[in-house]
Design a protein around this motif. Structure first.
Motif, PDB file in Angstrom:
ATOM      1  N   UNK A  15      35.489  20.755  15.402  1.00 13.08           N
ATOM      2  CA  UNK A  15      36.657  20.141  14.761  1.00 13.08           C
ATOM      3  C   UNK A  15      37.137  20.982  13.582  1.00 13.08           C
ATOM      4  N   UNK A  16      36.221  21.451  12.762  1.00 10.48           N
ATOM      5  CA  UNK A  16      36.598  22.284  11.618  1.00 10.48           C
ATOM      6  C   UNK A  16      37.200  23.607  12.079  1.00 10.48           C
ATOM      7  N   UNK A  17      36.602  24.209  13.102  1.00  9.93           N
ATOM      8  CA  UNK A  17      37.114  25.481  13.609  1.00  9.93           C
ATOM      9  C   UNK A  17      38.513  25.312  14.183  1.00  9.93           C
ATOM     10  N   UNK A  18      38.735  24.255  14.935  1.00  9.93           N
ATOM     11  CA  UNK A  18      40.065  24.003  15.494  1.00  9.93           C
ATOM     12  C   UNK A  18      41.083  23.727  14.397  1.00  9.93           C
ATOM     13  N   UNK A  19      40.674  22.987  13.385  1.00 17.23           N
ATOM     14  CA  UNK A  19      41.585  22.626  12.288  1.00 17.23           C
ATOM     15  C   UNK A  19      42.043  23.853  11.499  1.00 17.23           C
ATOM     16  N   UNK A  20      41.116  24.783  11.240  1.00 19.10           N
ATOM     17  CA  UNK A  20      41.440  25.941  10.418  1.00 19.10           C
ATOM     18  C   UNK A  20      41.724  27.198  11.236  1.00 19.10           C
ATOM     19  N   UNK A  21      41.647  27.099  12.562  1.00 12.64           N
ATOM     20  CA  UNK A  21      41.998  28.217  13.427  1.00 12.64           C
ATOM     21  C   UNK A  21      41.030  29.387  13.369  1.00 12.64           C
ATOM     22  N   UNK A  22      39.744  29.086  13.237  1.00 14.34           N
ATOM     23  CA  UNK A  22      38.735  30.147  13.214  1.00 14.34           C
ATOM     24  C   UNK A  22      37.746  29.918  14.343  1.00 14.34           C
ATOM     25  N   UNK A  23      36.869  30.864  14.545  1.00 10.92           N
ATOM     26  CA  UNK A  23      35.896  30.819  15.631  1.00 10.92           C
ATOM     27  C   UNK A  23      34.883  29.691  15.415  1.00 10.92           C
ATOM     28  N   UNK A  24      34.579  28.986  16.513  1.00 11.36           N
ATOM     29  CA  UNK A  24      33.568  27.925  16.434  1.00 11.36           C
ATOM     30  C   UNK A  24      32.197  28.509  16.115  1.00 11.36           C
ATOM     31  N   UNK A  25      31.917  29.675  16.657  1.00 12.46           N
ATOM     32  CA  UNK A  25      30.640  30.332  16.383  1.00 12.46           C
ATOM     33  C   UNK A  25      30.485  30.678  14.917  1.00 12.46           C
ATOM     34  N   UNK A  26      31.571  31.116  14.291  1.00 10.64           N
ATOM     35  CA  UNK A  26      31.531  31.458  12.869  1.00 10.64           C
ATOM     36  C   UNK A  26      31.233  30.222  12.020  1.00 10.64           C
ATOM     37  N   UNK A  29      27.532  29.332  12.458  1.00 11.46           N
ATOM     38  CA  UNK A  29      26.677  30.237  11.684  1.00 11.46           C
ATOM     39  C   UNK A  29      26.729  29.872  10.206  1.00 11.46           C
ATOM     40  N   UNK A  30      27.914  29.531   9.717  1.00  7.70           N
ATOM     41  CA  UNK A  30      28.052  29.141   8.308  1.00  7.70           C
ATOM     42  C   UNK A  30      27.228  27.892   8.006  1.00  7.70           C
ATOM     43  N   UNK A  31      27.237  26.913   8.914  1.00  8.54           N
ATOM     44  CA  UNK A  31      26.443  25.708   8.693  1.00  8.54           C
ATOM     45  C   UNK A  31      24.951  26.020   8.714  1.00  8.54           C
ATOM     46  N   UNK A  33      23.592  28.856   7.757  1.00  8.01           N
ATOM     47  CA  UNK A  33      23.310  29.507   6.476  1.00  8.01           C
ATOM     48  C   UNK A  33      23.284  28.496   5.331  1.00  8.01           C
ATOM     49  N   UNK A  34      24.249  27.568   5.325  1.00  3.94           N
ATOM     50  CA  UNK A  34      24.242  26.535   4.292  1.00  3.94           C
ATOM     51  C   UNK A  34      23.020  25.632   4.438  1.00  3.94           C
ATOM     52  N   UNK A  35      22.545  25.440   5.662  1.00  5.21           N
ATOM     53  CA  UNK A  35      21.360  24.629   5.903  1.00  5.21           C
ATOM     54  C   UNK A  35      20.112  25.231   5.303  1.00  5.21           C
ATOM     55  N   UNK A  36      20.082  26.552   5.216  1.00  2.00           N
ATOM     56  CA  UNK A  36      18.931  27.213   4.594  1.00  2.00           C
ATOM     57  C   UNK A  36      18.813  26.874   3.116  1.00  2.00           C
ATOM     58  N   UNK A  37      19.941  26.511   2.510  1.00  2.00           N
ATOM     59  CA  UNK A  37      19.941  26.156   1.093  1.00  2.00           C
ATOM     60  C   UNK A  37      19.885  24.647   0.878  1.00  2.00           C
ATOM     61  N   UNK A  38      19.791  23.872   1.969  1.00  2.00           N
ATOM     62  CA  UNK A  38      19.667  22.430   1.858  1.00  2.00           C
ATOM     63  C   UNK A  38      20.966  21.678   1.717  1.00  2.00           C
ATOM     64  N   UNK A  39      22.090  22.374   1.791  1.00  2.00           N
ATOM     65  CA  UNK A  39      23.388  21.728   1.620  1.00  2.00           C
ATOM     66  C   UNK A  39      24.042  21.431   2.958  1.00  2.00           C
TER      67      UNK A  39
END
Length: 55
Positions: A15-26, A29-31, A33-39
């Motif tokens: 949903x976020x990727x479709x909304x902002x027009x970026x790759x779903x894979x990207x 991957x961002x989630x 990476x953010x998960x590694x920091x607990x956020x």
């Protein structure tokens, strides 16, 4: 809107990727990476509740 197809878990990243027009894979991957920091997990759960399902 969270899509019903092309999603892995709840469709939040799709949903976020479709909304902002970026790759779903990207976004996924961002989630991870953010998960590694607990956020990432907290943000994902909050968005899962806030973003409605597509009809």
């Amino acid at each position: 809107m969270r899509p019903r197809s092309g999603r892995v878990l709840a469709g939040v990243c799709a949903a976020l990727a479709d909304r902002f027009g970026i790759s779903r894979g990207l976004v996924r991957v961002a989630f991870v990476l953010f998960g590694l920091f607990g956020v990432g997990e907290l943000v994902y759960l909050a968005l899962w509740i806030m973003i409605p399902k597509a009809p």
